[in-house]
Scaffold this motif. Structure first.
Motif, PDB file in Angstrom:
ATOM      1  N   VAL A 120      27.461  -7.438   0.413  1.00 28.39           N
ATOM      2  CA  VAL A 120      28.922  -7.436   0.631  1.00 28.39           C
ATOM      3  C   VAL A 120      29.681  -6.999  -0.629  1.00 28.39           C
ATOM      4  CG1 VAL A 120      28.917  -9.088   2.539  1.00 28.39           C
ATOM      5  CG2 VAL A 120      29.126  -9.943   0.205  1.00 28.39           C
ATOM      6  N   GLY A 121      29.023  -7.128  -1.786  1.00 29.20           N
ATOM      7  CA  GLY A 121      29.704  -6.749  -3.028  1.00 29.20           C
ATOM      8  C   GLY A 121      29.509  -5.284  -3.418  1.00 29.20           C
ATOM      9  N   ALA A 122      28.692  -4.565  -2.659  1.00 29.38           N
ATOM     10  CA  ALA A 122      28.337  -3.205  -3.102  1.00 29.38           C
ATOM     11  C   ALA A 122      29.323  -2.152  -2.612  1.00 29.38           C
ATOM     12  CB  ALA A 122      26.943  -2.850  -2.581  1.00 29.38           C
ATOM     13  N   ASN A 123      29.429  -1.083  -3.405  1.00 34.57           N
ATOM     14  CA  ASN A 123      30.150   0.099  -2.944  1.00 34.57           C
ATOM     15  C   ASN A 123      29.130   0.985  -2.243  1.00 34.57           C
ATOM     16  OD1 ASN A 123      31.419   2.514  -2.596  1.00 34.57           O
ATOM     17  ND2 ASN A 123      31.899   2.858  -4.753  1.00 34.57           N
ATOM     18  N   ARG A 124      29.359   1.247  -0.968  1.00 31.09           N
ATOM     19  CA  ARG A 124      28.359   2.030  -0.203  1.00 31.09           C
ATOM     20  C   ARG A 124      28.684   3.509  -0.174  1.00 31.09           C
ATOM     21  NH1 ARG A 124      27.718  -1.910   4.989  1.00 31.09           N
ATOM     22  NH2 ARG A 124      27.687  -3.812   3.718  1.00 31.09           N
ATOM     23  N   ASN A 125      29.741   3.895  -0.815  1.00 31.95           N
ATOM     24  CA  ASN A 125      30.122   5.313  -0.860  1.00 31.95           C
ATOM     25  C   ASN A 125      30.146   5.938   0.536  1.00 31.95           C
ATOM     26  OD1 ASN A 125      30.306   5.775  -3.866  1.00 31.95           O
ATOM     27  ND2 ASN A 125      28.237   4.944  -3.735  1.00 31.95           N
ATOM     28  N   GLY A 126      30.547   5.135   1.515  1.00 32.63           N
ATOM     29  CA  GLY A 126      30.692   5.646   2.888  1.00 32.63           C
ATOM     30  C   GLY A 126      29.384   5.899   3.619  1.00 32.63           C
ATOM     31  N   LYS A 127      28.260   5.453   3.042  1.00 29.56           N
ATOM     32  CA  LYS A 127      26.953   5.743   3.652  1.00 29.56           C
ATOM     33  C   LYS A 127      26.500   4.623   4.586  1.00 29.56           C
ATOM     34  CE  LYS A 127      26.171   9.509   1.273  1.00 29.56           C
ATOM     35  NZ  LYS A 127      25.247   9.501   0.136  1.00 29.56           N
ATOM     36  N   SER A 128      25.546   4.947   5.445  1.00 29.81           N
ATOM     37  CA  SER A 128      24.948   3.926   6.305  1.00 29.81           C
ATOM     38  C   SER A 128      23.991   3.067   5.482  1.00 29.81           C
ATOM     39  CB  SER A 128      24.156   4.576   7.441  1.00 29.81           C
ATOM     40  OG  SER A 128      25.032   5.016   8.446  1.00 29.81           O
ATOM     41  N   LEU A 129      24.020   1.786   5.783  1.00 33.02           N
ATOM     42  CA  LEU A 129      23.132   0.859   5.081  1.00 33.02           C
ATOM     43  C   LEU A 129      22.258   0.132   6.096  1.00 33.02           C
ATOM     44  CD1 LEU A 129      22.546  -0.455   2.245  1.00 33.02           C
ATOM     45  CD2 LEU A 129      24.026  -2.320   2.989  1.00 33.02           C
ATOM     46  N   GLY A 130      20.957   0.146   5.849  1.00 33.53           N
ATOM     47  CA  GLY A 130      20.036  -0.567   6.726  1.00 33.53           C
ATOM     48  C   GLY A 130      19.383  -1.702   5.965  1.00 33.53           C
ATOM     49  N   ILE A 131      18.913  -2.700   6.686  1.00 37.95           N
ATOM     50  CA  ILE A 131      18.157  -3.774   6.020  1.00 37.95           C
ATOM     51  C   ILE A 131      16.860  -4.030   6.779  1.00 37.95           C
ATOM     52  CG2 ILE A 131      19.301  -5.718   7.208  1.00 37.95           C
ATOM     53  CD1 ILE A 131      19.155  -7.104   4.359  1.00 37.95           C
ATOM     54  N   ASN A 132      15.801  -4.136   6.002  1.00 37.54           N
ATOM     55  CA  ASN A 132      14.477  -4.362   6.542  1.00 37.54           C
ATOM     56  C   ASN A 132      14.180  -5.859   6.405  1.00 37.54           C
ATOM     57  OD1 ASN A 132      11.492  -4.576   6.305  1.00 37.54           O
ATOM     58  ND2 ASN A 132      11.583  -2.356   6.539  1.00 37.54           N
ATOM     59  N   ILE A 133      13.798  -6.507   7.514  1.00 34.51           N
ATOM     60  CA  ILE A 133      13.649  -7.969   7.500  1.00 34.51           C
ATOM     61  C   ILE A 133      12.212  -8.396   7.813  1.00 34.51           C
ATOM     62  CG2 ILE A 133      16.092  -8.430   7.989  1.00 34.51           C
ATOM     63  CD1 ILE A 133      15.429  -8.815  10.925  1.00 34.51           C
ATOM     64  N   GLY A 134      11.784  -9.466   7.142  1.00 37.23           N
ATOM     65  CA  GLY A 134      10.417  -9.961   7.322  1.00 37.23           C
ATOM     66  C   GLY A 134      10.378 -11.481   7.255  1.00 37.23           C
ATOM     67  N   LYS A 135       9.240 -12.025   7.606  1.00 43.82           N
ATOM     68  CA  LYS A 135       9.126 -13.492   7.555  1.00 43.82           C
ATOM     69  C   LYS A 135       8.603 -13.938   6.191  1.00 43.82           C
ATOM     70  CE  LYS A 135       4.478 -14.683   9.046  1.00 43.82           C
ATOM     71  NZ  LYS A 135       4.193 -15.588   7.920  1.00 43.82           N
ATOM     72  N   ASN A 136       8.931 -15.159   5.809  1.00 42.77           N
ATOM     73  CA  ASN A 136       8.361 -15.722   4.583  1.00 42.77           C
ATOM     74  C   ASN A 136       6.864 -15.939   4.768  1.00 42.77           C
ATOM     75  OD1 ASN A 136      11.389 -17.205   3.922  1.00 42.77           O
ATOM     76  ND2 ASN A 136      10.179 -16.386   2.230  1.00 42.77           N
ATOM     77  N   LYS A 137       6.149 -15.811   3.646  1.00 44.25           N
ATOM     78  CA  LYS A 137       4.692 -15.963   3.681  1.00 44.25           C
ATOM     79  C   LYS A 137       4.281 -17.314   4.281  1.00 44.25           C
ATOM     80  CE  LYS A 137       0.784 -15.710   0.511  1.00 44.25           C
ATOM     81  NZ  LYS A 137       0.382 -15.478  -0.887  1.00 44.25           N
ATOM     82  N   LEU A 138       5.034 -18.373   3.928  1.00 46.13           N
ATOM     83  CA  LEU A 138       4.622 -19.716   4.361  1.00 46.13           C
ATOM     84  C   LEU A 138       5.111 -20.079   5.763  1.00 46.13           C
ATOM     85  CD1 LEU A 138       5.027 -21.675   0.999  1.00 46.13           C
ATOM     86  CD2 LEU A 138       2.942 -20.729   2.035  1.00 46.13           C
ATOM     87  N   THR A 139       5.867 -19.205   6.381  1.00 44.04           N
ATOM     88  CA  THR A 139       6.322 -19.490   7.753  1.00 44.04           C
ATOM     89  C   THR A 139       5.157 -19.258   8.716  1.00 44.04           C
ATOM     90  OG1 THR A 139       8.539 -18.745   7.189  1.00 44.04           O
ATOM     91  CG2 THR A 139       8.002 -18.844   9.526  1.00 44.04           C
ATOM     92  N   SER A 140       4.925 -20.240   9.583  1.00 47.35           N
ATOM     93  CA  SER A 140       3.778 -20.128  10.499  1.00 47.35           C
ATOM     94  C   SER A 140       4.066 -19.078  11.572  1.00 47.35           C
ATOM     95  CB  SER A 140       3.531 -21.467  11.177  1.00 47.35           C
ATOM     96  OG  SER A 140       4.646 -21.751  12.015  1.00 47.35           O
TER      97      SER A 140
END
Ligand SMILES: Cc1cc2nc3c(=O)[nH]c(=O)nc-3n(C[C@H](O)[C@H](O)[C@H](O)COP(=O)(O)O)c2cc1C
Length: 341
Positions: A120-140
């Protein structure tokens, strides 16, 4: 010169330089021109067909730098709900003569809350932003879907697309989630979040699944109306050691998997395949376009060839547009069957 030092040290040093001096990107960038090079896919605008792949800026610290370069989109992560230290070092190895890397990072990241602040604090210079999501190692395994839901709910309101990552070779058991039943569990859970905050959603796949399993994976992606598939993550080459291989050593395998995926999704209008894995030259991009794809991501070629690689791609696109007497990339891709290289 940089290749004399430990690869992870160099990576972190570069990242913190980019974080503190986003203006450095001006050394390489060229004016954005959506009308000429832009593509709109599932409501996301990419100013340029090539984006930055996940894992370079895990925590979204240098978004302002990478979006100032001419990447069409920047994908941060993989992010997990909680902070994670990752696997023990060393965990990044380079093969310069083969323009490849091997890594066993293991989702080292600051966790959802701090990454959210960066986003939320970043300047994206008008570009698309994606986020890659994963589980924590210790999550069953049983709780894995819950991790993806937490991350979807946290980020869907502030990014342009999300990517479910179940394809990293570096979190024990993660690739088991590529099985049909587990994927269904994850996407059923995410469906609830998507109803509240609809956002483009992709699945990133492994190049190491056998084709029968991959067929099932693609089925699930279709069943849940995903925006597309990102193909591929790194590959395991046991003779080289632990971790996943990226770059030129991955190229042929990744291409084979992309062909398999494309043959199965090209009839589905809203589904895209984002090509990643060993993309170094315009020939690689052209092959993807000829197959019916549009968007591309790079990681390893960006490190070995530097940010100038984007200008090289632009020059090639300019040349091909001229040769085909077409004004913009969108039109070129609509007529790609007859287009000349
Ligand atoms: C050091 C390193 C870390 C990576 N971390 C991630 C990650 O956290 N999540 C992910 O989905 N992919 C990750 N990747 C995989 C890349 O996003 C990409 O799929 C892969 O490297 C193939 O593309 P390339 O040949 O252009 O590098 C990582 C790759 C490298 C080299």
């Amino acid at each position: 010169m940089a290749f004399k030092f430990d690869p992870e040290f160099v990576h972190n040093f570069a990242l913190s330089t980019f974080e503190q001096m986003p203006g450095l990107a001006n050394l390489w960038n060229f004016p954005n021109d959506f009308a000429k090079y832009g593509l709109e896919v599932n409501g996301n605008k990419w100013d340029f067909p090539v984006g930055l792949a996940a894992g370079f800026d895990e925590n979204g610290k240098a978004i302002s730098f990478f979006t100032k370069l001419n990447f069409g989109a920047v994908e941060i992560g993989t992010v997990t709900p909680k902070f994670q230290i990752g696997n023990e070092k060393p965990r990044l190895w380079r093969y310069p003569s083969e323009e490849s890397f091997r890594n066993s990072m293991g989702f080292n990241n600051l966790g959802a809350e701090l990454v959210y602040q960066n986003v939320v604090g970043a300047n994206r210079n008008g570009k698309s932003l994606g986020i890659n999501i994963g589980k924590n190692k210790l999550t069953s395994r049983e709780d894995a879907a819950g991790d993806y839901r937490i991350l979807y709910d946290k980020f869907a309101g502030v990014v342009d697309y999300l990517v479910v990552n179940v394809s990293s070779p570096n979190t024990p058991g993660l690739r088991e989630l590529l099985g049909k039943e587990f994927l269904r569990e994850i996407f059923s859970e995410l469906e609830k979040g998507r109803k509240k905050t609809p956002r483009s959603l992709y699945l990133k796949i492994s190049p190491d699944q056998d084709f029968k399993d991959l067929e099932n994976t693609i089925e699930v992606a279709k069943e849940f109306g995903l925006s597309g598939i990102i193909a591929t993550n790194t590959t395991i080459m046991e003779q080289r050691g632990k971790g996943g291989i990226s770059g030129k050593l991955l190229r042929d395998k990744s291409k084979m998997v992309r062909k398999f995926v494309m043959d199965r999704i090209k009839e589905v209008d809203h589904m895209q395949m984002i090509a990643v894995g060993g993309i170094f030259s315009f020939d690689d991009i052209w092959e993807h376009w000829k197959m019916g794809g549009k968007l591309i991501q790079i990681y390893t070629s960006f490190v070995y060839q530097g940010p100038g690689i984007l200008q090289d791609f632009k020059n090639e696109i300019d040349r091909v547009l001229l040769k085909n007497k077409i004004n913009n990339l969108n039109e070129l891709l609509e007529n790609i069957k007859d287009a000349k290289r």
